[in-house]
Motif scaffolding. Structure first.
Motif, PDB file in Angstrom:
ATOM      1  N   GLN A 122       0.799  -1.228   0.000  1.00 59.02           N
ATOM      2  CA  GLN A 122       0.000   0.000   0.000  1.00 59.02           C
ATOM      3  C   GLN A 122       0.834   1.280   0.000  1.00 59.02           C
ATOM      4  OE1 GLN A 122      -3.066  -1.475   3.147  1.00 59.02           O
ATOM      5  NE2 GLN A 122      -4.173  -0.053   1.851  1.00 59.02           N
ATOM      6  N   LEU A 123       2.098   1.184   0.388  1.00 62.32           N
ATOM      7  CA  LEU A 123       2.980   2.349   0.405  1.00 62.32           C
ATOM      8  C   LEU A 123       4.421   1.894   0.201  1.00 62.32           C
ATOM      9  CD1 LEU A 123       1.616   4.175   3.610  1.00 62.32           C
ATOM     10  CD2 LEU A 123       1.351   5.037   1.279  1.00 62.32           C
ATOM     11  N   LEU A 124       5.285   2.828  -0.190  1.00 61.05           N
ATOM     12  CA  LEU A 124       6.733   2.622  -0.106  1.00 61.05           C
ATOM     13  C   LEU A 124       7.266   3.584   0.943  1.00 61.05           C
ATOM     14  CD1 LEU A 124       8.055   2.327  -3.797  1.00 61.05           C
ATOM     15  CD2 LEU A 124       7.476   0.490  -2.202  1.00 61.05           C
ATOM     16  N   ALA A 125       8.285   3.160   1.679  1.00 60.52           N
ATOM     17  CA  ALA A 125       8.881   4.016   2.697  1.00 60.52           C
ATOM     18  C   ALA A 125      10.365   4.195   2.409  1.00 60.52           C
ATOM     19  CB  ALA A 125       8.683   3.420   4.090  1.00 60.52           C
ATOM     20  N   VAL A 126      10.869   5.415   2.651  1.00 59.16           N
ATOM     21  CA  VAL A 126      12.288   5.721   2.509  1.00 59.16           C
ATOM     22  C   VAL A 126      12.759   6.435   3.764  1.00 59.16           C
ATOM     23  CG1 VAL A 126      12.151   5.888  -0.006  1.00 59.16           C
ATOM     24  CG2 VAL A 126      11.847   7.949   1.393  1.00 59.16           C
ATOM     25  N   LYS A 127      14.069   6.604   3.850  1.00 62.10           N
ATOM     26  CA  LYS A 127      14.646   7.313   4.988  1.00 62.10           C
ATOM     27  C   LYS A 127      14.973   8.740   4.573  1.00 62.10           C
ATOM     28  CE  LYS A 127      18.008   6.605   8.697  1.00 62.10           C
ATOM     29  NZ  LYS A 127      19.000   5.671   9.249  1.00 62.10           N
ATOM     30  N   LYS A 154       7.697   8.622   4.778  1.00 60.93           N
ATOM     31  CA  LYS A 154       8.855   8.598   5.676  1.00 60.93           C
ATOM     32  C   LYS A 154       8.808   7.348   6.563  1.00 60.93           C
ATOM     33  CE  LYS A 154      10.743  11.184   9.615  1.00 60.93           C
ATOM     34  NZ  LYS A 154      10.528  12.342  10.492  1.00 60.93           N
ATOM     35  N   GLY A 155       9.936   6.651   6.649  1.00 63.25           N
ATOM     36  CA  GLY A 155      10.030   5.485   7.529  1.00 63.25           C
ATOM     37  C   GLY A 155      11.373   5.408   8.209  1.00 63.25           C
ATOM     38  N   ASP A 156      11.884   6.569   8.629  1.00 59.93           N
ATOM     39  CA  ASP A 156      13.252   6.659   9.149  1.00 59.93           C
ATOM     40  C   ASP A 156      13.563   5.684  10.274  1.00 59.93           C
ATOM     41  OD1 ASP A 156      12.892   8.951   7.518  1.00 59.93           O
ATOM     42  OD2 ASP A 156      14.584   9.914   8.527  1.00 59.93           O
ATOM     43  N   GLU A 157      12.631   5.542  11.233  1.00 53.06           N
ATOM     44  CA  GLU A 157      12.947   4.753  12.421  1.00 53.06           C
ATOM     45  C   GLU A 157      13.045   3.261  12.141  1.00 53.06           C
ATOM     46  OE1 GLU A 157       8.518   5.827  12.966  1.00 53.06           O
ATOM     47  OE2 GLU A 157      10.153   6.331  11.632  1.00 53.06           O
ATOM     48  N   PHE A 158      12.555   2.811  10.979  1.00 49.45           N
ATOM     49  CA  PHE A 158      12.548   1.384  10.685  1.00 49.45           C
ATOM     50  C   PHE A 158      13.535   0.975   9.592  1.00 49.45           C
ATOM     51  CE2 PHE A 158       8.049   2.310  11.998  1.00 49.45           C
ATOM     52  CZ  PHE A 158       8.165   1.734  13.252  1.00 49.45           C
ATOM     53  N   ILE A 159      14.110   1.935   8.895  1.00 45.08           N
ATOM     54  CA  ILE A 159      14.953   1.601   7.738  1.00 45.08           C
ATOM     55  C   ILE A 159      16.428   1.617   8.126  1.00 45.08           C
ATOM     56  CG2 ILE A 159      15.694   2.354   5.444  1.00 45.08           C
ATOM     57  CD1 ILE A 159      12.846   3.363   5.002  1.00 45.08           C
ATOM     58  N   GLN A 160      17.089   0.491   7.900  1.00 47.36           N
ATOM     59  CA  GLN A 160      18.519   0.374   8.178  1.00 47.36           C
ATOM     60  C   GLN A 160      19.289   0.588   6.875  1.00 47.36           C
ATOM     61  OE1 GLN A 160      19.614  -0.111  11.328  1.00 47.36           O
ATOM     62  NE2 GLN A 160      17.480  -0.151  12.014  1.00 47.36           N
ATOM     63  N   GLU A 161      20.223   1.532   6.873  1.00 45.64           N
ATOM     64  CA  GLU A 161      20.970   1.826   5.646  1.00 45.64           C
ATOM     65  C   GLU A 161      21.884   0.677   5.242  1.00 45.64           C
ATOM     66  OE1 GLU A 161      22.692   5.729   5.197  1.00 45.64           O
ATOM     67  OE2 GLU A 161      21.435   6.533   6.817  1.00 45.64           O
ATOM     68  N   GLU A 162      22.294  -0.137   6.210  1.00 45.60           N
ATOM     69  CA  GLU A 162      23.230  -1.234   5.919  1.00 45.60           C
ATOM     70  C   GLU A 162      22.517  -2.456   5.355  1.00 45.60           C
ATOM     71  OE1 GLU A 162      23.055   0.369   8.847  1.00 45.60           O
ATOM     72  OE2 GLU A 162      24.808   1.656   8.519  1.00 45.60           O
ATOM     73  N   GLU A 163      21.198  -2.468   5.405  1.00 50.16           N
ATOM     74  CA  GLU A 163      20.455  -3.650   4.991  1.00 50.16           C
ATOM     75  C   GLU A 163      19.432  -3.284   3.930  1.00 50.16           C
ATOM     76  OE1 GLU A 163      17.720  -5.493   7.854  1.00 50.16           O
ATOM     77  OE2 GLU A 163      18.812  -7.363   7.547  1.00 50.16           O
ATOM     78  N   GLY A 164      19.347  -4.063   2.871  1.00 45.18           N
ATOM     79  CA  GLY A 164      18.353  -3.806   1.843  1.00 45.18           C
ATOM     80  C   GLY A 164      18.726  -2.649   0.935  1.00 45.18           C
ATOM     81  N   THR A 165      17.719  -2.104   0.267  1.00 52.99           N
ATOM     82  CA  THR A 165      17.931  -1.066  -0.735  1.00 52.99           C
ATOM     83  C   THR A 165      17.591   0.329  -0.230  1.00 52.99           C
ATOM     84  OG1 THR A 165      15.662  -1.191  -1.597  1.00 52.99           O
ATOM     85  CG2 THR A 165      17.267  -2.753  -2.500  1.00 52.99           C
ATOM     86  N   GLY A 166      17.140   0.418   1.042  1.00 52.52           N
ATOM     87  CA  GLY A 166      16.739   1.722   1.578  1.00 52.52           C
ATOM     88  C   GLY A 166      15.333   2.114   1.176  1.00 52.52           C
ATOM     89  N   ILE A 167      14.670   1.260   0.391  1.00 48.70           N
ATOM     90  CA  ILE A 167      13.273   1.488  -0.020  1.00 48.70           C
ATOM     91  C   ILE A 167      12.485   0.254   0.412  1.00 48.70           C
ATOM     92  CG2 ILE A 167      11.705   1.939  -1.948  1.00 48.70           C
ATOM     93  CD1 ILE A 167      14.205   2.985  -3.479  1.00 48.70           C
ATOM     94  N   VAL A 168      11.516   0.472   1.295  1.00 47.68           N
ATOM     95  CA  VAL A 168      10.776  -0.635   1.908  1.00 47.68           C
ATOM     96  C   VAL A 168       9.345  -0.636   1.401  1.00 47.68           C
ATOM     97  CG1 VAL A 168       9.975  -1.635   4.070  1.00 47.68           C
ATOM     98  CG2 VAL A 168      12.230  -0.556   3.967  1.00 47.68           C
ATOM     99  N   HIS A 169       8.898  -1.781   0.950  1.00 50.08           N
ATOM    100  CA  HIS A 169       7.484  -1.893   0.539  1.00 50.08           C
ATOM    101  C   HIS A 169       6.655  -2.239   1.767  1.00 50.08           C
ATOM    102  CE1 HIS A 169       5.045  -5.619   0.118  1.00 50.08           C
ATOM    103  NE2 HIS A 169       6.178  -6.258   0.370  1.00 50.08           N
ATOM    104  N   LEU A 170       5.526  -1.576   1.937  1.00 48.58           N
ATOM    105  CA  LEU A 170       4.717  -1.726   3.137  1.00 48.58           C
ATOM    106  C   LEU A 170       3.418  -2.469   2.826  1.00 48.58           C
ATOM    107  CD1 LEU A 170       5.057   1.862   4.669  1.00 48.58           C
ATOM    108  CD2 LEU A 170       6.498  -0.133   5.085  1.00 48.58           C
ATOM    109  N   ALA A 171       3.191  -3.553   3.578  1.00 47.42           N
ATOM    110  CA  ALA A 171       1.917  -4.279   3.527  1.00 47.42           C
ATOM    111  C   ALA A 171       1.352  -4.230   4.943  1.00 47.42           C
ATOM    112  CB  ALA A 171       2.142  -5.719   3.072  1.00 47.42           C
ATOM    113  N   PRO A 172       0.570  -3.198   5.270  1.00 48.29           N
ATOM    114  CA  PRO A 172       0.144  -2.951   6.655  1.00 48.29           C
ATOM    115  C   PRO A 172      -0.603  -4.104   7.310  1.00 48.29           C
ATOM    116  CG  PRO A 172      -0.381  -1.080   5.251  1.00 48.29           C
ATOM    117  CD  PRO A 172       0.070  -2.176   4.343  1.00 48.29           C
ATOM    118  N   ALA A 173      -1.221  -4.971   6.519  1.00 47.52           N
ATOM    119  CA  ALA A 173      -1.966  -6.088   7.099  1.00 47.52           C
ATOM    120  C   ALA A 173      -1.058  -7.197   7.598  1.00 47.52           C
ATOM    121  CB  ALA A 173      -2.949  -6.653   6.074  1.00 47.52           C
ATOM    122  N   PHE A 174       0.237  -7.149   7.209  1.00 48.43           N
ATOM    123  CA  PHE A 174       1.118  -8.279   7.503  1.00 48.43           C
ATOM    124  C   PHE A 174       2.451  -7.874   8.122  1.00 48.43           C
ATOM    125  CE2 PHE A 174      -1.552  -9.531   3.830  1.00 48.43           C
ATOM    126  CZ  PHE A 174      -2.334 -10.454   4.501  1.00 48.43           C
TER     127      PHE A 174
END
Length: 544
Positions: A241-246, A310-330
């Motif tokens: 439903q959303l994408l989050a970045v830092k 914005k998803g600063d508190e959950f995104i780790q720069e050392e892990e993944g691509t820095g862009i998180v796909h959000l599925a709020p139901a799961f």
């Protein structure tokens, strides 16, 4: 003079005890019977009745199967302590008890009576009592210093009533609430689980780096541009439903083997290790991406505006691509971010997954309706591969939550549940930890860390064998009323908790509270977490 044998010159004690105990089980049985016949335990209690009390409360073992070495270690240590304190002249009543509700018994009875029409609660009740008797006979062989005819049991109607009263006290203090959020869910057992019911094991999953098209960036650069996203749960992509970045991170627009990708800066080295040719086209700030750009959902949702947040508190720069796909139901973090940006979400946050793990029509992708989420996982991977949207996939092994009973993997699933506010009592809990003597000393700090990290406790279960959560519903809205709860406890003390599940309690409640309860009011069917059953044993037992 007659010579004597050396042994005849020694002053040795004489005894009728055999040199070898060839039948020690029979001997031990006779000793136990003599203790019971002479009522040694009861006589010691009576002798010390007016002396200083020493109460060691025995938390209840679960009445399911034979006792194991853990039970023996537990009870033998307690028995040593009780006997010592009794020898010091203290009043030492030691009461055995059994925990008799919960999923293990229910699951076993469902399996044992497959294809049969049964009263599930009755067969669970009978089985639990049979297990109590079997375990009690085993405990007798340990020679515990207790009265085997006096014990507590969590299915006793008085115990159930007291447990409901405790629930009512928590409700009066505002510690009970109904929440709508993702929690650990067992699809096999179709119920929520608490943290204490979760074990972590290594699990193999597909790590997927996939592309999501950006119409705005594509239009601006005159070439198709993609956001590169990482997930280990591909089955959640259709319900994105959303994408989050830092916001504070540095991102790059890169040419990766002829494709334009947007990734966090630290992702470039990883791409090069994969053998990709990378050319940096432009630097971007995370804040430039937030709310200013949309994206093309991998599974098109009509009329949806797919936004970046914005998803600063959950995104780790050392892990993944820095862009998180959000599925709020799961996902809990996904849900928290989505709630914060609810005005940007197309429609409501809702769960498209049935309790058994099957997707319903809310998923919005017709070909996935009726599929189990584990099946959808492979279908999504194949589909994205066909559309050339996968940059890299690999099977990884990672620590993953499993159901402690059947060891099956769990998922987060959005659902309404009842919670106890741990956060509201945390300060008092931490203060009281310091008032307790801990052996060994390091366990005090360990307990503090556990409590400090503990989230609110999900106490509702979607099962049959347990104590009901005494909540009624009017127009699908819960009635959380302490007077009703207290009256429910009165009736349960007289009739037992079956009266809630067979509905016979409802006419009595309507008669008592005609202004609150009418013909459209119905009884909630959730039961309390079995850990609450044993958790209130100190109150239900020691109070008396």
């Amino acid at each position: 003079m007659e010579s004597k044998k050396i042994k005849d010159t020694l002053l040795l004690p004489r005894t009728d005890l055999p040199l070898k105990n060839t039948n020690h089980l029979e001997t031990e049985k006779k000793i136990r019977e003599k203790w019971e016949e002479r009522k040694i335990y009861q006589k010691v209690l009576e002798k010390n009745r007016n002396n200083q009390p020493f109460i060691l409360h025995s938390g209840p073992p679960y009445a399911n199967g034979k006792l194991h070495i853990g039970h023996f270690l537990n009870f033998i240590i307690k028995d040593i302590i009780v006997r010592f304190q009794a020898s010091e002249g203290k009043y030492t009543p030691f009461l055995l008890g059994w925990d008799t509700h919960g999923l293990p018994i229910e699951h076993k009875m469902i399996q044992a009576h497959q294809g049969q029409k049964i009263n599930l609660r009755q067969v669970c009740h009978d089985f639990a009592l049979s297990q109590v008797q079997a375990q009690k006979e085993q405990l007798k062989k340990l020679g515990l210093f207790t009265d085997y005819e006096k014990y507590y049991i969590t299915l006793d109607k008085e115990y159930e009533a007291e447990q409901i009263r405790v629930f009512g006290e928590m409700a009066k203090k505002g510690l009970v609430y109904q929440g709508f959020r993702p929690i650990y869910w067992s699809c096999g057992h179709e119920t929520a689980l608490a943290e204490a019911e979760i074990e972590y094991y290594e699990k193999k999953d597909t790590s997927l780096y996939f592309k999501i098209a950006s119409p705005e960036f594509s239009k601006f650069f005159g070439k198709k541009v993609y956001f590169l996203v990482w997930t280990t749960q591909p089955w959640t992509i259709p319900v994105n439903q959303l994408l989050a970045v830092k916001e504070t991170a540095r991102y790059l627009l890169i040419d990766c083997d002829g494709e334009y990708l947007i990734v966090i800066e630290k992702m470039v080295d990883k791409l090069k290790k994969w053998g990709k040719t990378v050319k940096i086209e432009r630097a971007l700030e995370g804040k430039d991406l937030v709310l200013s750009h949309d994206y093309l959902h991998p599974y098109s949702r009509k009329g949806a505006e797919n936004r970046i947040v914005k998803g600063d508190e959950f995104i780790q720069e050392e892990e993944g691509t820095g862009i998180v796909h959000l599925a709020p139901a799961f996902g809990l973090e996904d849900f928290i971010i989505a709630k914060r940006n609810e005005e940007l979400i197309f429609g409501w946050i809702e769960c498209p997954l049935e309790p058994n793990g099957i997707f319903n029509e809310k998923i919005g992708v017709p070909k996935l309706v009726g599929k189990h989420y584990s099946e959808v996982n492979s279908l999504v991977i194949v589909d994205l591969e066909k559309r050339n949207l996968i940059i890299k996939k690999e099977v990884i092994s990672h620590s993953y939550p499993h159901d402690w009973r059947d060891k099956s993997p769990l998922i987060y699933r959005l659902t309404k549940q009842w919670f106890i506010k741990v956060e509201a009592t945390k300060k008092e809990l931490l203060e009281n930890i310091e008032k307790v003597k801990w052996y060994p000393g390091w366990t005090e700090e360990k307990m503090k860390q556990i409590i400090a990290a503990r989230e609110d406790w999900c106490i509702s279960r979607q099962r049959k064998w347990g104590v009901p959560i005494p909540i009624l519903y009017q127009n699908n809205e819960p009635i959380l009323n302490s007077e009703i709860i207290d009256y429910v406890a009165e009736i349960v003390a007289e009739r037992g908790s079956d009266c809630w599940f067979d509905g016979s309690i409802l006419p009595l409640l309507r008669e008592k509270f005609p202004n609150l309860i009418n013909e459209k009011t119905f009884l909630g069917q959730d039961i309390m977490d079995v850990w609450l059953d044993s958790g209130v044993s100190h109150w239900c037992v020691l109070k008396k």
